[in-house]
Write a protein that holds these residues in place. Structure first.
Motif, short mmCIF file in Angstrom:
data_model
loop_
_atom_site.label_atom_id
_atom_site.label_comp_id
_atom_site.label_asym_id
_atom_site.label_seq_id
_atom_site.Cartn_x
_atom_site.Cartn_y
_atom_site.Cartn_z
N GLU A 282 -7.78 -9.58 52.73
CA GLU A 282 -9.14 -9.10 52.93
C GLU A 282 -9.25 -7.62 52.57
O GLU A 282 -8.35 -6.82 52.88
CB GLU A 282 -9.55 -9.29 54.39
CG GLU A 282 -9.77 -10.74 54.80
CD GLU A 282 -11.17 -11.23 54.48
OE1 GLU A 282 -11.99 -10.41 53.99
OE2 GLU A 282 -11.44 -12.42 54.72
N VAL B 292 -17.06 -4.34 58.39
CA VAL B 292 -17.26 -5.70 57.87
C VAL B 292 -15.91 -6.42 57.84
O VAL B 292 -15.28 -6.52 56.79
CB VAL B 292 -17.91 -5.69 56.47
CG1 VAL B 292 -18.16 -7.12 56.00
CG2 VAL B 292 -19.22 -4.92 56.47
N ALA C 201 -14.59 -10.17 55.31
CA ALA C 201 -15.71 -10.26 54.36
C ALA C 201 -15.57 -11.44 53.41
O ALA C 201 -16.56 -12.06 53.03
CB ALA C 201 -15.81 -8.96 53.57
N ARG D 60 -16.27 -14.74 55.32
CA ARG D 60 -17.69 -14.84 55.67
C ARG D 60 -18.58 -15.01 54.45
O ARG D 60 -19.79 -15.19 54.57
CB ARG D 60 -18.12 -13.59 56.44
CG ARG D 60 -17.49 -13.49 57.83
CD ARG D 60 -17.64 -12.10 58.42
NE ARG D 60 -19.03 -11.66 58.48
CZ ARG D 60 -19.40 -10.43 58.82
NH1 ARG D 60 -18.47 -9.52 59.10
NH2 ARG D 60 -20.67 -10.10 58.87
N LEU E 149 -19.27 -12.75 52.19
CA LEU E 149 -19.93 -11.53 51.76
C LEU E 149 -19.31 -10.97 50.49
O LEU E 149 -19.96 -10.26 49.72
CB LEU E 149 -19.85 -10.47 52.88
CG LEU E 149 -20.51 -10.86 54.20
CD1 LEU E 149 -20.25 -9.79 55.25
CD2 LEU E 149 -22.01 -11.08 54.02
N ARG F 123 -25.98 -10.08 52.55
CA ARG F 123 -25.04 -9.79 51.46
C ARG F 123 -24.86 -8.29 51.36
O ARG F 123 -25.74 -7.52 51.78
CB ARG F 123 -25.52 -10.38 50.13
CG ARG F 123 -26.66 -9.60 49.49
CD ARG F 123 -27.05 -10.18 48.13
NE ARG F 123 -28.09 -9.37 47.50
CZ ARG F 123 -27.85 -8.33 46.72
NH1 ARG F 123 -26.61 -7.96 46.45
NH2 ARG F 123 -28.84 -7.64 46.18
N ILE F 124 -23.74 -7.87 50.79
CA ILE F 124 -23.50 -6.45 50.56
C ILE F 124 -24.20 -6.05 49.27
O ILE F 124 -23.89 -6.56 48.20
CB ILE F 124 -21.99 -6.18 50.45
CG1 ILE F 124 -21.29 -6.55 51.76
CG2 ILE F 124 -21.74 -4.71 50.11
CD1 ILE F 124 -19.78 -6.50 51.68
#
Length: 315
Positions: free
Chosen positions: A123, A129, A132, A135, A137, A218-219
């Motif tokens: 990750e 966050v 990420a 998830r 993202l 979302r990023i």
């Protein structure tokens, strides 16, 4: 039920696409087997895959797993929730220590074993966050969904030769607007690497990410050294942690990253021990893992009654 008294034909470790496909083939070969699954398949992280033939609209990873389980259950197969915490080899069998999710502990004997435990993505260390990738993202497979990201602003979180390779792959295939984020890692570039980045117009941002902007779950932007960079898609290419400890503990050949090396039958260097899916050295794709499973299961079926090289008369 078990074949040969208390000895199964095969134990399958892992219930992702590769493990479930192995089980399906063995069920249809009318073999006696068991599947032990920890419940953490990497495939479950896939929002939508368009690389699985016959699913023109795409299919989510969780739906792939649910369909595979339903298909398997029609043959009476059941999946044991738990983990194989130990594996040892005897001349005519493997002995696995299985810890169930209910706290139980037991042993399973099988003449062959398929390791389909897969891998876990490393990750990225993004502020506030966690997880990420899991998830959704941050994406992790441009082969799977890069086509859907074509011609968009893409960031690749990575460093080193692998990160450069991933950024170049995306830039030459899907988008001419690619930025490499190294999260504070200095990127040592030789002339050839710099030339590849320049050729594809890949920008490099080495400073750590200080904060993120979120839009619609979302990023959408990252803030680096006081400057905001906006992206449509973020990919993480920090590599994998292979769940290969069981196989390596038996002496199975592997590469420096821990992925297993197999022969044309998907058998490891330990006779009777097979591997399928992301844990095998090579391209990490569901269809590839399923092909590993088909090859391994068929070879196991054809050799179930034959001795291994550790037994009298074995080859």
């Amino acid at each position: 039920m078990a074949a040969n008294g208390d000895i199964l034909d095969c134990l399958i470790v892992g219930g992702g696409p590769a493990g479930l496909t192995t089980a399906l083939y063995l069920a249809r070969f009318k073999r006696q087997f068991a599947v032990v699954d920890s419940g953490t398949p990497r495939a479950a992280w896939i929002p939508t895959s368009h690389n699985i033939p016959m699913f023109a609209e795409g299919i989510a990873g969780k739906d792939i797993l649910a369909r595979a389980r339903t298909n398997l259950e029609q043959y009476g197969a059941r999946i044991q929730a738990g983990r194989v915490t130990g594996l040892r080899k005897q001349p005519d069998r493997f002995i696995a220590v299985v810890e169930g999710n209910d706290g139980s502990t037991g042993q399973v004997a099988a003449r062959r074993v398929v390791i389909a435990t897969g891998a876990v993505d490393i990750e990225p260390d993004l502020p506030d966050v966690p997880n990420a990738v899991q998830r959704g993202l941050v994406r992790y497979c441009p082969i799977c969904d890069g086509y859907e990201s074509r011609d968009r602003k893409i960031a690749v979180i990575a460093y080193g030769a692998h990160g450069i390779g991933e950024a170049v792959f995306i830039a030459r295939t899907y988008s001419r607007d690619v930025t490499l984020l190294t999260l504070g890692q200095h990127l040592e570039l030789d002339p050839e690497q710099q030339g590849r980045l320049d050729e594809h117009g890949i920008k490099v941002v080495e400073a750590p990410v200080e904060s993120l902007a979120m839009e619609n779950d979302r990023i959408s932007a990252v803030n680096v050294a006081g400057k905001e960079y906006r992206f449509d898609v973020l990919y993480s290419a920090l590599g994998l942690k292979y769940r290969s400890d069981l196989a390596i503990s038996l002496g199975a050949e592997h590469d420096p990253s821990g992925s297993l090396i197999v022969d044309s039958h998907c058998q490891t260097s330990v006779k009777g021990l097979y591997a399928a899916g992301d844990i095998v050295r090579g391209i990490d794709q569901i269809v590839v893992g399923m092909s590993h499973a088909a090859v391994a299961a068929t070879h196991i079926h054809n050799h179930c009654e034959l001795p291994t090289e550790d037994e009298p008369g074995g080859a």
